[in-house]
Scaffold this motif. Structure first.
Motif, PDB file in Angstrom:
ATOM      1  N   ASP A 181      -0.259   3.536   7.616  1.00 60.33           N
ATOM      2  CA  ASP A 181       0.331   2.821   6.477  1.00 60.33           C
ATOM      3  C   ASP A 181      -0.700   1.942   5.775  1.00 60.33           C
ATOM      4  O   ASP A 181      -0.803   1.936   4.539  1.00 60.33           O
ATOM      5  N   SER A 182      -1.464   1.184   6.583  1.00 62.10           N
ATOM      6  CA  SER A 182      -2.474   0.294   5.997  1.00 62.10           C
ATOM      7  C   SER A 182      -3.544   1.102   5.284  1.00 62.10           C
ATOM      8  O   SER A 182      -4.004   0.726   4.185  1.00 62.10           O
ATOM      9  N   ASP A 185      -2.265   2.283   1.939  1.00 61.09           N
ATOM     10  CA  ASP A 185      -2.238   1.203   0.942  1.00 61.09           C
ATOM     11  C   ASP A 185      -3.641   0.933   0.397  1.00 61.09           C
ATOM     12  O   ASP A 185      -3.856   0.854  -0.818  1.00 61.09           O
TER      13      ASP A 185
END
Ligand SMILES: Cc1cc2nc3c(=O)[nH]c(=O)nc-3n(C[C@H](O)[C@H](O)[C@H](O)COP(=O)(O)O)c2cc1C
Length: 335
Positions: A181-182, A185
């Motif tokens: 997820d990071s 992003d």
């Protein structure tokens, strides 16, 4: 002689000597012509497939000399937005019988502005120049994107490609940014800034990410899908490992930080092969980790790499390894 000195002193002395030799134009006569094996990867024309990995030229002022030692590309840095001293010394250790290095340097560097200034001042290099960037140690992870974006803007005009270091084991919690997820992003912000800069300047600079060799198969799969979704331009496999596989009996095994060199080879190749399988040719891979012979370099290509990089193997085997690796890869690819 260099191995009689403390490793960091030897490193500084070697780079200073190389800069002097380059300045005096001694290197072409001593080294001969670099191996000619042109190849286009990420839209860039590389004179041959062997590069210098990040962390050797941290001040970004020695690329011309490394080019004359035969490297087709040089990745300078890691650079961070503000200068940082790194961890207290000693922080660099040689495990000589194993041809390994353990370091917890902590991304010591002069900061991106001075790095860019150094590149502008000293760039006399016909090969490809990559600039490796990261966040400052004091920047919390939830603000890390601002550091990466600031570095991307700062290096845009001088870099042929930009490498995002989010896999250094010597910056606390940095590898949390490699969770899917990071990473998604961060990468989507970087890709949209890349598009803005490309339309402002009329020049596209590929973005590559450098991964750790300490990931599970599931992590590799997830990350590979993030990279494909975000249309990442290239991948560097791998950074150093926090394991001590192969150096367990070394007096330095208990030092904290990342291990590189020969004992990293199998682990780095497994990570490379796993990414190559997931990516299925959609994103080119730069293979790095544990290359100490020409055959090791060819095996990275066989495992799915388009280009390779050297660091520790170069420390232990010197410039002949660059030429040997580049010509072995040329012969293999021609066959
Ligand atoms: C002393 C030292 C410093 C390094 N510094 C960096 C760095 O600043 N940024 C980075 O991305 N990788 C850094 N690396 C990792 C190397 O670029 C490379 O990924 C790793 O050493 C594996 O390759 P090798 O086995 O050929 O050494 C460093 C490695 C060493 C040994």
């Amino acid at each position: 002689m260099l191995f009689c000195l403390d490793p960091e002193t030897a490193h500084k002395l070697t780079l200073a000597s190389l800069r002097t030799a380059e300045h005096l134009r001694l290197l072409p006569g001593l080294m001969g012509k670099p191996v000619d094996d042109p190849v286009t990867v990420m839209g860039l024309s590389f004179p041959n497939r062997v590069g210098l990995a990040a962390g050797m030229d941290k001040e970004a002022n020695t690329a011309a000399a490394f080019g004359q030692l035969g490297f087709g590309f040089v990745e300078v840095g890691t650079l961070t937005p503000r200068p940082q001293p790194g961890n207290p010394k000693p922080r660099l250790f040689r495990c000589i019988p194993q041809q390994a290095i353990i370091n917890h340097m902590g991304i010591n560097n002069p900061g991106v502005d001075e790095g860019v200034e150094n590149i502008r001042r000293t760039r006399r290099f016909n090969g490809i120049l990559g600039v490796n960037i990261s966040k400052n140690k004091v920047t919390p992870n939830d603000e890390a994107h601002q550091d990466y974006l600031a570095c991307l803007r700062a290096v845009w005009d001088v870099a042929d490609y930009v490498a995002i270091n989010f896999s250094c084991p010597n910056v606390p919690n940095l590898q949390d940014l490699a969770k899917a997820d990071s990473a998604a992003d961060l990468l989507s912000l970087m890709k949209s800034e890349q598009a803005n800069l490309a339309s402002e300047t009329g020049r596209y600079v590929p973005l590559v990410m450098k991964v750790s060799p300490d990931m599970s198969e599931a992590q590799i799969r997830d990350l590979a899908h993030v990279f494909m979704d975000c249309q990442l331009d290239g991948l560097i496999c791998t950074n150093t490992t926090t394991t001590r596989e192969g150096v367990e009996n070394s007096p330095h095994a208990s030092q904290s930080g990342g291990m590189s060199g020969k004992p990293l080879y199998n682990r780095a190749n497994e990570t490379l092969a796993a990414f190559a399988q997931e990516l299925n040719g959609s994103i080119p891979i730069i293979g790095v980790g544990g290359i100490t012979t020409a055959e090791d370099a060819v095996n990275k290509i066989k495992a799915g790499a388009s280009l390779v990089q050297l660091y520790s193997g170069f420390v232990y085997n010197g410039p002949p390894l660059v030429r040997a690796a580049a010509s072995a890869i040329r012969d293999y690819c021609n066959r």
